[in-house]
Design an enzyme around this catalytic site. Structure first.
Site, mmCIF file in Angstrom:
data_model
loop_
_atom_site.group_PDB
_atom_site.id
_atom_site.type_symbol
_atom_site.label_atom_id
_atom_site.label_comp_id
_atom_site.label_asym_id
_atom_site.label_seq_id
_atom_site.Cartn_x
_atom_site.Cartn_y
_atom_site.Cartn_z
ATOM 1 N N GLY A 267 -3.262 4.731 12.374
ATOM 2 C CA GLY A 267 -2.856 3.339 12.147
ATOM 3 C C GLY A 267 -3.972 2.402 11.720
ATOM 4 O O GLY A 267 -3.726 1.211 11.516
ATOM 5 N N GLU B 192 -5.892 -0.525 -7.783
ATOM 6 C CA GLU B 192 -5.838 0.680 -8.619
ATOM 7 C C GLU B 192 -6.132 1.861 -7.721
ATOM 8 O O GLU B 192 -6.992 1.762 -6.854
ATOM 9 C CB GLU B 192 -6.923 0.640 -9.697
ATOM 10 C CG GLU B 192 -6.629 -0.280 -10.836
ATOM 11 C CD GLU B 192 -7.889 -0.772 -11.519
ATOM 12 O OE1 GLU B 192 -8.963 -0.158 -11.334
ATOM 13 O OE2 GLU B 192 -7.801 -1.789 -12.219
ATOM 14 N N TYR C 93 -0.062 2.473 0.680
ATOM 15 C CA TYR C 93 0.229 1.265 -0.106
ATOM 16 C C TYR C 93 1.742 1.041 -0.225
ATOM 17 O O TYR C 93 2.212 -0.087 -0.112
ATOM 18 C CB TYR C 93 -0.404 1.357 -1.500
ATOM 19 C CG TYR C 93 -1.910 1.552 -1.503
ATOM 20 C CD1 TYR C 93 -2.708 0.979 -0.511
ATOM 21 C CD2 TYR C 93 -2.538 2.300 -2.485
ATOM 22 C CE1 TYR C 93 -4.082 1.158 -0.510
ATOM 23 C CE2 TYR C 93 -3.917 2.478 -2.494
ATOM 24 C CZ TYR C 93 -4.685 1.910 -1.501
ATOM 25 O OH TYR C 93 -6.051 2.088 -1.509
HETATM 26 C C1 LIG Z 1 -5.990 6.196 2.724
HETATM 27 C C2 LIG Z 1 -6.576 5.993 4.144
HETATM 28 C C3 LIG Z 1 -7.394 4.715 4.145
HETATM 29 C C4 LIG Z 1 -5.409 5.870 5.144
HETATM 30 O O1 LIG Z 1 -5.953 5.492 6.406
HETATM 31 P P1 LIG Z 1 -5.255 5.927 7.800
HETATM 32 O O2 LIG Z 1 -5.940 5.192 8.888
HETATM 33 O O3 LIG Z 1 -5.186 7.383 7.897
HETATM 34 O O4 LIG Z 1 -3.780 5.330 7.593
HETATM 35 P P2 LIG Z 1 -2.702 5.070 8.755
HETATM 36 O O5 LIG Z 1 -2.911 6.005 9.886
HETATM 37 O O6 LIG Z 1 -2.670 3.611 9.050
HETATM 38 O O7 LIG Z 1 -1.373 5.487 8.000
HETATM 39 C C5 LIG Z 1 -0.478 4.530 7.493
HETATM 40 C C6 LIG Z 1 0.559 5.178 6.587
HETATM 41 O O8 LIG Z 1 -0.069 5.684 5.417
HETATM 42 C C7 LIG Z 1 0.576 6.896 5.019
HETATM 43 N N1 LIG Z 1 -0.400 7.995 5.108
HETATM 44 C C8 LIG Z 1 -1.649 7.934 5.616
HETATM 45 N N2 LIG Z 1 -2.253 9.150 5.495
HETATM 46 C C9 LIG Z 1 -1.364 9.969 4.898
HETATM 47 C C10 LIG Z 1 -1.402 11.332 4.489
HETATM 48 N N3 LIG Z 1 -2.491 12.109 4.688
HETATM 49 N N4 LIG Z 1 -0.313 11.852 3.874
HETATM 50 C C11 LIG Z 1 0.774 11.091 3.667
HETATM 51 N N5 LIG Z 1 0.882 9.792 4.056
HETATM 52 C C12 LIG Z 1 -0.181 9.244 4.646
HETATM 53 C C13 LIG Z 1 1.737 7.080 5.949
HETATM 54 O O9 LIG Z 1 2.864 6.411 5.409
HETATM 55 C C14 LIG Z 1 1.252 6.384 7.184
HETATM 56 O O10 LIG Z 1 2.281 5.924 8.006
HETATM 57 P P3 LIG Z 1 2.864 6.917 9.168
HETATM 58 O O11 LIG Z 1 1.679 7.393 9.947
HETATM 59 O O12 LIG Z 1 3.766 6.019 9.956
HETATM 60 O O13 LIG Z 1 3.557 8.017 8.440
HETATM 61 C C15 LIG Z 1 -7.453 7.215 4.559
HETATM 62 O O14 LIG Z 1 -6.733 8.385 4.323
HETATM 63 C C16 LIG Z 1 -8.802 7.312 3.853
HETATM 64 O O15 LIG Z 1 -9.795 6.729 4.287
HETATM 65 N N6 LIG Z 1 -8.878 8.066 2.740
HETATM 66 C C17 LIG Z 1 -10.144 8.281 2.014
HETATM 67 C C18 LIG Z 1 -10.579 7.059 1.240
HETATM 68 C C19 LIG Z 1 -9.579 6.677 0.164
HETATM 69 O O16 LIG Z 1 -9.078 7.519 -0.571
HETATM 70 N N7 LIG Z 1 -9.301 5.376 0.031
HETATM 71 C C20 LIG Z 1 -8.359 4.848 -0.957
HETATM 72 C C21 LIG Z 1 -9.008 4.589 -2.256
HETATM 73 S S1 LIG Z 1 -10.167 3.247 -2.185
#
Ligand SMILES: CC(C)(COP(=O)(O)OP(=O)(O)OC[C@H]1O[C@@H](n2cnc3c(N)ncnc32)[C@H](O)[C@@H]1OP(=O)(O)O)[C@@H](O)C(=O)NCCC(=O)NCCS
Length: 158
Positions: free
Chosen positions: A80, A104, A116
């Site tokens: 989260g 983007e 997103y």
């Molecule tokens: C993208 C990122 C920021 C998500 O952060 P996170 O803390 O894991 O996200 P959350 O736990 O708040 O998840 C929120 C929602 O996002 C979606 N989500 C997050 N990770 C996911 C995954 N691996 N696969 C599918 N959906 C995903 C889901 O809808 C999730 O909701 P749910 O848990 O109720 O299903 C993280 O994966 C990350 O740091 N990635 C590497 C950096 C990056 O690519 N950044 C984006 C480009 S700048």
């Protein structure tokens, strides 16, 4: 453990760079340190206890706001933090009275795209071959394909 969100300041630069080195959201160190120093850019940090576990970088444009990066430590993903940071980004854009939030994203970044979409962003276009190929390992001999950018946006109005 509760998550606290606060705006990062210049004295947070070192810890921010350490988190980005693991989160890999694609920002160069110089872009991050500059973002901490200029007034129209906000870097929001997510903390568990006193430890920075994720961040989001949002910039104010004349009418809109633009998300430049969001990254969460691998061990903290799925808990989260990304959602909470995006909520803080939306609040920041609302405070700036931005009309829309733009971003983007690499077309293959499914986790980010799902986050997103969940936060109300919709796809508004695509830039073909916008991103250089992700470097796989150290072999530069394999020329991987460039990747499209998805352009996404949502309204900010309350
Ligand atoms: C993208 C990122 C920021 C998500 O952060 P996170 O803390 O894991 O996200 P959350 O736990 O708040 O998840 C929120 C929602 O996002 C979606 N989500 C997050 N990770 C996911 C995954 N691996 N696969 C599918 N959906 C995903 C889901 O809808 C999730 O909701 P749910 O848990 O109720 O299903 C993280 O994966 C990350 O740091 N990635 C590497 C950096 C990056 O690519 N950044 C984006 C480009 S700048």
């Amino acid at each position: 453990m509760m998550l606290a969100i606060r705006t990062l300041q210049q004295e947070d630069a070192e810890v921010l760079l350490t988190v980005e080195a693991q989160a890999q959201s694609g920002m160069a160190p110089v872009q991050l340190t500059e973002a901490l120093a200029v007034p129209d850019t906000s870097v929001l940090g997510g903390f568990r206890a006193e430890t920075l576990v994720g961040y989001a970088l949002v910039a104010k444009l004349p009418f809109d706001a633009e998300l430049h990066a969001i990254g969460v430590l691998p061990a903290e993903r799925g808990g989260g933090v990304g959602c909470a940071l995006m909520e803080a980004v939306i609040s920041t854009a609302r405070r700036w009275q931005s009309e829309r939030l733009l971003l983007e994203v690499r077309a293959g970044n499914q986790a980010a795209i799902a986050l997103y979409q969940r936060m109300g962003f919709r796809e508004g276009g695509r830039r073909k071959g916008y991103y250089p190929a992700v470097q796989q390992g150290s072999s530069a001999a394999v020329a991987a394909e460039r990747e499209d950018a998805l352009l996404m946006s949502r309204d900010v109005a309350p």
